[in-house]
Design a protein around this motif. Structure first.
Motif, short mmCIF file in Angstrom:
data_model
loop_
_atom_site.label_atom_id
_atom_site.label_comp_id
_atom_site.label_asym_id
_atom_site.label_seq_id
_atom_site.Cartn_x
_atom_site.Cartn_y
_atom_site.Cartn_z
N ARG A 187 0.57 -1.33 -0.38
CA ARG A 187 -0.22 0.13 -0.29
C ARG A 187 0.85 1.23 0.09
NH1 ARG A 187 -2.60 -3.81 3.18
NH2 ARG A 187 -2.31 -2.65 5.67
N LEU A 188 2.00 1.64 0.53
CA LEU A 188 2.86 2.18 0.75
C LEU A 188 3.45 2.46 -0.82
CD1 LEU A 188 4.91 1.59 4.22
CD2 LEU A 188 4.17 4.05 3.27
N LEU A 189 3.92 1.51 -1.53
CA LEU A 189 4.36 1.22 -2.90
C LEU A 189 3.31 2.62 -4.33
CD1 LEU A 189 6.05 -1.26 -3.46
CD2 LEU A 189 7.33 0.74 -2.58
N ALA A 190 1.67 1.42 -3.70
CA ALA A 190 0.57 2.07 -4.27
C ALA A 190 0.62 3.60 -4.22
CB ALA A 190 -0.59 1.43 -3.74
N ASN A 191 0.22 4.62 -2.95
CA ASN A 191 1.12 6.10 -2.81
C ASN A 191 1.85 6.50 -3.10
OD1 ASN A 191 -1.86 5.92 -1.75
ND2 ASN A 191 -1.62 5.21 0.47
N LEU A 192 2.86 5.77 -2.64
CA LEU A 192 4.48 6.93 -4.12
C LEU A 192 4.03 7.29 -5.14
CD1 LEU A 192 6.91 7.64 -3.88
CD2 LEU A 192 7.69 5.28 -3.91
N ILE A 193 3.33 5.88 -5.99
CA ILE A 193 2.67 6.07 -7.17
C ILE A 193 1.80 7.90 -7.48
CG2 ILE A 193 1.56 5.55 -9.92
CD1 ILE A 193 3.11 3.18 -8.77
N LEU A 194 0.95 7.25 -6.25
CA LEU A 194 -0.28 8.52 -6.66
C LEU A 194 0.14 9.96 -5.71
CD1 LEU A 194 -3.35 6.65 -4.68
CD2 LEU A 194 -2.63 6.78 -7.55
N LEU A 195 1.23 9.67 -4.58
CA LEU A 195 2.08 11.57 -4.10
C LEU A 195 2.19 11.96 -4.65
CD1 LEU A 195 2.33 9.81 -0.42
CD2 LEU A 195 0.66 11.91 -1.29
N HIS A 196 3.73 11.39 -6.33
CA HIS A 196 4.57 11.06 -7.18
C HIS A 196 2.71 12.12 -8.28
CE1 HIS A 196 7.24 11.13 -10.46
NE2 HIS A 196 8.06 11.78 -9.75
N GLU A 197 2.37 12.01 -8.10
CA GLU A 197 1.76 12.62 -9.40
C GLU A 197 0.27 13.19 -9.15
OE1 GLU A 197 2.05 11.65 -12.47
OE2 GLU A 197 3.06 9.80 -11.99
N GLY A 198 0.60 13.47 -7.72
CA GLY A 198 -0.12 14.96 -7.44
C GLY A 198 -1.54 14.98 -6.56
N TYR A 199 -1.72 13.47 -6.05
CA TYR A 199 -3.12 13.07 -5.44
C TYR A 199 -2.90 13.05 -4.49
CZ TYR A 199 -4.14 11.27 -10.58
OH TYR A 199 -4.61 11.12 -11.43
N GLN A 200 -3.87 12.34 -3.08
CA GLN A 200 -3.79 11.90 -1.71
C GLN A 200 -3.96 10.83 -1.76
OE1 GLN A 200 -3.59 14.61 0.86
NE2 GLN A 200 -3.99 15.93 -0.67
N PRO A 201 -3.03 10.29 -0.46
CA PRO A 201 -2.76 9.13 -0.62
C PRO A 201 -3.99 8.27 -0.31
CG PRO A 201 -1.59 10.48 1.46
CD PRO A 201 -2.81 10.86 0.34
N CYS A 202 -3.84 7.17 -0.97
CA CYS A 202 -5.38 6.64 -1.10
C CYS A 202 -5.78 5.43 0.17
CB CYS A 202 -5.42 5.18 -2.23
SG CYS A 202 -6.51 4.13 -2.11
N VAL A 203 -5.87 5.50 1.31
CA VAL A 203 -6.61 5.14 2.98
C VAL A 203 -8.06 4.03 2.64
CG1 VAL A 203 -7.14 5.17 5.22
CG2 VAL A 203 -5.43 7.40 4.00
N ILE A 204 -7.86 3.28 2.38
CA ILE A 204 -8.91 1.80 2.38
C ILE A 204 -9.51 2.04 3.69
CG2 ILE A 204 -9.64 -0.46 2.06
CD1 ILE A 204 -7.35 -0.26 -0.53
#
Length: 254
Positions: A187-204
C-alpha cells in the motif's frame, strides 16, 4: 472507467488549489489525513489504535494508557515509513526498486531487528490475515523482480496513475515477499505512485477490510475499483473539511 479517472483528477486538482491558497488549513488537513492513514492502514492488518494513542505516539510522549512500548514504536515506525514515501514522491523521477522495498521494511520494523533485517519468507504462512494465492518462497526473488521491472515498462508508464498504483499493489501482494509487513509495503508503494502524481494517498478504511482481502483473490480491476471508491470518499470528506474550516476561519476573522 475513464470518466471516473477524469472526475477524480478534476476534484484532486480543485482540492490542491484550495489547500495551496489556505496554508493554515492545509497544514491541519495533512496532519489529520496522516492520522487517518496510520489508523486505517493498521486496522487493515488487524491492529486497532485509538486516535489518542496515535497522537500521543507521534508527539513523542510515553504511551501510559496504551500500556506498551511496542505500540509506541510501531506507530512511530508507520509514520517513518510514510515519510520515506513522501520523500521519494518528491523526486523528479520515480524509481521503485528492491532497495526501496527493503528500506520500507526496515522503517516499519525499526527496533525489531529480526524483522527489520528479515530475508524473504521461507514458507507459506499458516496463520495470516490474507488468504489469496501467493507464490512459493523459491519464486519470490524472480517474481518480485518482475513486478518491479514492470514499473519501468512503457505500457505501465502510459497507464493512468490509479491503474499503475493498483497494478503494483496487486502484483506485490501476490508475491508477498515478507511474512510480516507485505501488505503495508504494497500500500505504501501504491501511494508512492499516487503522491508522485499529485494525488492524496489512497486510504482504504477499516470498514472495507473484508472487501480489500476479497479483492486480492480476484483480478486487479477489483482492487482498482476499491481504490477509486476510497479516493472518492476521501475527496468528499476533504472537501467538507475544507469548507467547514474556511467558514470557521472567516467567523474568527470577523
Amino acid at each position: 472507467m475513464r470518466s471516473r479517472y477524469l472526475d477524480i483528477d478534476d476534484r484532486t486538482q480543485d482540492l490542491a488549489e484550495l489547500l495551496r491558497d489556505r496554508p493554515a488549513i492545509a497544514q491541519d488537513f495533512t496532519r489529520m489525513y496522516e492520522l487517518s492513514w496510520i489508523y486505517h492502514d493498521s486496522a487493515l492488518e488487524g491492529v486497532v489504535y485509538s486516535g489518542q494513542e496515535i497522537e500521543v505516539a507521534l508527539a513523542g510522549q510515553m504511551l501510559a494508557e496504551a500500556g506498551s512500548m511496542a505500540m509506541f514504536r510501531d506507530i512511530r515506525n508507520a509514520k517513518a515509513a510514510v515519510e520515506v514515501v513522501r520523500a521519494e514522491a518528491s523526486a523528479k523521477k520515480l524509481k521503485i526498486t528492491l532497495p526501496l522495498v527493503k528500506q520500507l521494511n526496515a522503517a516499519l520494523h525499526a527496533g525489531n531487528e529480526a524483522r527489520a533485517n528479515a530475508d524473504f519468507r521461507k514458507d507459506i504462512p499458516l496463520h495470516r490475515a490474507y488468504f489469496h494465492e501467493i507464490v512459493q518462497p523459491a519464486q519470490i526473488p524472480a517474481q518480485l523482480a518482475a513486478v518491479l521491472e514492470l514499473c519501468e515498462t512503457a505500457d505501465f508508464k502510459a497507464a493512468h496513475p490509479i491503474q499503475r498504483a493498483s497494478r503494483l499493489q496487486h502484483g506485490f501482494m501476490h508475491v508477498y515477499p515478507y511474512t510480516e509487513g507485505s501488505g503495508r509495503i504494497a500500500r505504501l508503494l501504491a501511494n508512492l505512485i499516487l503522491l508522485h502524481e499529485g494525488y492524496q494517498p489512497c486510504v482504504i478504511h477499516t470498514i472495507d477490510r473484508q472487501r480489500y482481502y476479497e479483492s486480492l483473490k480476484l483480478a486487479e480491476p477489483a482492487l482498482r475499483e476499491l481504490m477509486m471508491d476510497s479516493m472518492e470518499n476521501a475527496l468528499t470528506s476533504a472537501e467538507k473539511y475544507c469548507r467547514e474550516a474556511a467558514a470557521a476561519h472567516r467567523k474568527l476573522a470577523r
